[in-house]
Design a protein around this motif. Structure first.
Motif, PDB file in Angstrom:
ATOM      1  N   VAL A  67       0.798  -1.320   0.042  1.00  0.00           N
ATOM      2  CA  VAL A  67      -0.065   0.078  -0.016  1.00  0.00           C
ATOM      3  C   VAL A  67       1.020   1.315  -0.010  1.00  0.00           C
ATOM      4  O   VAL A  67       0.776   2.017  -0.773  1.00  0.00           O
ATOM      5  N   ARG A  68       1.985   1.191   0.813  1.00  0.00           N
ATOM      6  CA  ARG A  68       2.770   2.432   1.089  1.00  0.00           C
ATOM      7  C   ARG A  68       4.296   1.930   1.453  1.00  0.00           C
ATOM      8  O   ARG A  68       4.239   1.013   2.023  1.00  0.00           O
ATOM      9  N   THR A  69       5.237   2.860   1.188  1.00  0.00           N
ATOM     10  CA  THR A  69       6.431   2.640   1.621  1.00  0.00           C
ATOM     11  C   THR A  69       6.903   3.914   2.093  1.00  0.00           C
ATOM     12  O   THR A  69       6.809   5.028   1.983  1.00  0.00           O
ATOM     13  N   SER A  70       8.104   3.591   3.318  1.00  0.00           N
ATOM     14  CA  SER A  70       8.750   4.836   3.728  1.00  0.00           C
ATOM     15  C   SER A  70      10.124   4.364   3.674  1.00  0.00           C
ATOM     16  O   SER A  70      10.489   3.227   4.306  1.00  0.00           O
ATOM     17  N   THR A  71      11.015   5.175   3.105  1.00  0.00           N
ATOM     18  CA  THR A  71      12.500   4.684   2.939  1.00  0.00           C
ATOM     19  C   THR A  71      13.369   5.614   3.800  1.00  0.00           C
ATOM     20  O   THR A  71      13.295   7.002   3.715  1.00  0.00           O
ATOM     21  N   ALA A  72      14.349   4.912   4.541  1.00  0.00           N
ATOM     22  CA  ALA A  72      15.422   5.607   5.026  1.00  0.00           C
ATOM     23  C   ALA A  72      16.807   5.208   4.433  1.00  0.00           C
ATOM     24  O   ALA A  72      17.001   3.993   4.659  1.00  0.00           O
ATOM     25  N   ILE A  73      17.593   6.067   3.984  1.00  0.00           N
ATOM     26  CA  ILE A  73      18.913   5.567   3.676  1.00  0.00           C
ATOM     27  C   ILE A  73      19.747   5.286   4.820  1.00  0.00           C
ATOM     28  O   ILE A  73      19.956   6.500   5.640  1.00  0.00           O
ATOM     29  N   VAL A  74      20.468   4.451   4.718  1.00  0.00           N
ATOM     30  CA  VAL A  74      21.624   4.111   5.696  1.00  0.00           C
ATOM     31  C   VAL A  74      22.867   4.873   5.264  1.00  0.00           C
ATOM     32  O   VAL A  74      23.439   4.881   4.433  1.00  0.00           O
ATOM     33  N   LEU A  75      23.244   6.026   6.288  1.00  0.00           N
ATOM     34  CA  LEU A  75      24.532   6.916   5.899  1.00  0.00           C
ATOM     35  C   LEU A  75      25.677   6.284   6.277  1.00  0.00           C
ATOM     36  O   LEU A  75      26.750   6.117   5.517  1.00  0.00           O
ATOM     37  N   ARG A  76      25.766   5.353   7.651  1.00  0.00           N
ATOM     38  CA  ARG A  76      26.929   4.866   7.739  1.00  0.00           C
ATOM     39  C   ARG A  76      26.646   3.650   8.892  1.00  0.00           C
ATOM     40  O   ARG A  76      25.661   3.676   9.697  1.00  0.00           O
ATOM     41  N   ARG A  77      27.234   2.540   8.708  1.00  0.00           N
ATOM     42  CA  ARG A  77      27.224   1.564   9.887  1.00  0.00           C
ATOM     43  C   ARG A  77      27.933   1.662  10.973  1.00  0.00           C
ATOM     44  O   ARG A  77      29.197   1.852  11.011  1.00  0.00           O
ATOM     45  N   VAL A  78      27.134   2.130  12.101  1.00  0.00           N
ATOM     46  CA  VAL A  78      27.982   2.616  13.378  1.00  0.00           C
ATOM     47  C   VAL A  78      28.597   1.304  14.018  1.00  0.00           C
ATOM     48  O   VAL A  78      29.423   1.224  14.358  1.00  0.00           O
ATOM     49  N   VAL A  79      27.654   0.317  14.323  1.00  0.00           N
ATOM     50  CA  VAL A  79      28.078  -0.910  14.584  1.00  0.00           C
ATOM     51  C   VAL A  79      27.496  -2.080  13.642  1.00  0.00           C
ATOM     52  O   VAL A  79      26.488  -2.337  13.531  1.00  0.00           O
ATOM     53  N   PRO A  80      28.415  -2.651  12.969  1.00  0.00           N
ATOM     54  CA  PRO A  80      28.129  -3.565  12.013  1.00  0.00           C
ATOM     55  C   PRO A  80      27.532  -4.677  12.452  1.00  0.00           C
ATOM     56  O   PRO A  80      27.723  -4.938  13.838  1.00  0.00           O
ATOM     57  N   LEU A  81      26.629  -5.392  11.819  1.00  0.00           N
ATOM     58  CA  LEU A  81      25.997  -6.912  12.105  1.00  0.00           C
ATOM     59  C   LEU A  81      27.341  -7.718  12.574  1.00  0.00           C
ATOM     60  O   LEU A  81      28.289  -7.900  11.804  1.00  0.00           O
ATOM     61  N   ARG A  82      27.043  -8.168  13.935  1.00  0.00           N
ATOM     62  CA  ARG A  82      28.198  -9.036  14.575  1.00  0.00           C
ATOM     63  C   ARG A  82      27.533 -10.071  15.543  1.00  0.00           C
ATOM     64  O   ARG A  82      26.582  -9.646  16.197  1.00  0.00           O
ATOM     65  N   LEU A  83      28.192 -11.166  15.496  1.00  0.00           N
ATOM     66  CA  LEU A  83      27.767 -12.245  16.307  1.00  0.00           C
ATOM     67  C   LEU A  83      29.054 -12.714  17.170  1.00  0.00           C
ATOM     68  O   LEU A  83      28.839 -13.407  17.985  1.00  0.00           O
ATOM     69  N   SER A  84      30.214 -12.107  16.822  1.00  0.00           N
ATOM     70  CA  SER A  84      31.462 -12.740  17.642  1.00  0.00           C
ATOM     71  C   SER A  84      31.310 -12.447  18.926  1.00  0.00           C
ATOM     72  O   SER A  84      31.819 -13.326  20.037  1.00  0.00           O
ATOM     73  N   PRO A  85      30.801 -11.322  19.506  1.00  0.00           N
ATOM     74  CA  PRO A  85      30.768 -11.191  21.236  1.00  0.00           C
ATOM     75  C   PRO A  85      30.044 -12.338  21.709  1.00  0.00           C
ATOM     76  O   PRO A  85      30.186 -12.810  22.793  1.00  0.00           O
ATOM     77  N   LEU A  86      28.681 -12.520  21.034  1.00  0.00           N
ATOM     78  CA  LEU A  86      27.895 -13.685  21.544  1.00  0.00           C
ATOM     79  C   LEU A  86      28.479 -15.047  21.307  1.00  0.00           C
ATOM     80  O   LEU A  86      28.291 -15.963  22.390  1.00  0.00           O
ATOM     81  N   LEU A  87      29.256 -15.048  20.287  1.00  0.00           N
ATOM     82  CA  LEU A  87      30.000 -16.564  20.111  1.00  0.00           C
ATOM     83  C   LEU A  87      31.182 -16.891  20.929  1.00  0.00           C
ATOM     84  O   LEU A  87      31.280 -17.802  21.829  1.00  0.00           O
ATOM     85  N   GLN A  88      31.583 -15.528  21.515  1.00  0.00           N
ATOM     86  CA  GLN A  88      32.618 -15.587  22.431  1.00  0.00           C
ATOM     87  C   GLN A  88      32.144 -15.964  23.709  1.00  0.00           C
ATOM     88  O   GLN A  88      32.948 -16.666  24.496  1.00  0.00           O
ATOM     89  N   ARG A  89      31.199 -15.428  24.243  1.00  0.00           N
ATOM     90  CA  ARG A  89      30.476 -15.579  25.405  1.00  0.00           C
ATOM     91  C   ARG A  89      30.013 -17.223  25.648  1.00  0.00           C
ATOM     92  O   ARG A  89      30.357 -17.795  26.478  1.00  0.00           O
ATOM     93  N   LEU A  90      29.371 -17.767  24.360  1.00  0.00           N
ATOM     94  CA  LEU A  90      29.078 -19.012  24.234  1.00  0.00           C
ATOM     95  C   LEU A  90      30.173 -19.937  24.455  1.00  0.00           C
ATOM     96  O   LEU A  90      30.324 -21.117  25.023  1.00  0.00           O
ATOM     97  N   ALA A  91      31.310 -19.583  23.692  1.00  0.00           N
ATOM     98  CA  ALA A  91      32.598 -20.545  23.772  1.00  0.00           C
ATOM     99  C   ALA A  91      33.215 -20.481  25.079  1.00  0.00           C
ATOM    100  O   ALA A  91      33.763 -21.559  25.393  1.00  0.00           O
ATOM    101  N   GLU A  92      32.957 -19.458  25.950  1.00  0.00           N
ATOM    102  CA  GLU A  92      33.828 -19.682  27.294  1.00  0.00           C
ATOM    103  C   GLU A  92      32.691 -20.044  28.511  1.00  0.00           C
ATOM    104  O   GLU A  92      33.282 -20.355  29.487  1.00  0.00           O
ATOM    105  N   GLN A  93      31.859 -20.727  27.879  1.00  0.00           N
ATOM    106  CA  GLN A  93      30.773 -21.470  28.722  1.00  0.00           C
ATOM    107  C   GLN A  93      31.331 -22.643  29.230  1.00  0.00           C
ATOM    108  O   GLN A  93      31.747 -23.424  28.409  1.00  0.00           O
TER     109      GLN A  93
END
Length: 153
Positions: free
Chosen positions: A127-153
């Protein structure tokens, strides 16, 4: 969906460090049996496709936008399926709030984004869209900190 455990997390972190590592190299590095590493990798591969190693910029798509879509409720399933057929729609999420769906879209430039947006609007049920352009990735998609936490368990 199968949950990952500490061993899976250690394997994934090692692959982040060396994406070309062989099963034998991973087993040696992690102190695991080769068969264990091989079985874990096969199980993780069976969880579904994953192509996150390639950034959109490397494919010639440096522009990213977040598109909020309002969908006619009776066309929701069909619209989602058709939107999934647009290659530049790299992620589609059902949300609460002002819109019904949120699409992460990539494009070559603003003219290309206009073309992609027109393709989205042409989908029956949108029906309708609203678009926001991403100017910069401030914190990129990451899972390493969560993987690190799981690896240390």
């Amino acid at each position: 969906m199968t949950s990952l455990d500490a061993t899976d997390a250690r394997i994934l972190l090692a692959l982040d460090d060396d994406p070309q590592a062989t099963v034998v190299a991973l087993a040696d590095r992690l102190g695991l049996a080769r068969n264990t590493v091989h079985a874990r990798l096969r199980r993780m591969d069976s969880l579904g496709p994953h192509s996150r190693r390639v950034e959109p910029e490397a494919l010639g798509y440096p522009l990213m936008a977040l598109v909020t879509l309002s969908i006619s409720q009776q066309d929701r399933s069909r619209a989602a399926a058709l939107l999934g057929g647009i290659a530049e729609v790299i992620e589609l999420l059902s949300t609460t709030g002002d819109g019904d769906l949120l699409a992460r879209v990539i494009a070559r430039d603003t003219d290309d984004l206009h073309r992609v947006t027109e393709a989205i609007l042409a989908v029956p049920g949108v029906v309708r869209t609203s678009t926001a352009i991403v100017l910069r990735r401030v914190v990129p998609l990451r899972l390493s900190p969560l993987l690190q936490r799981l690896a240390e368990q």
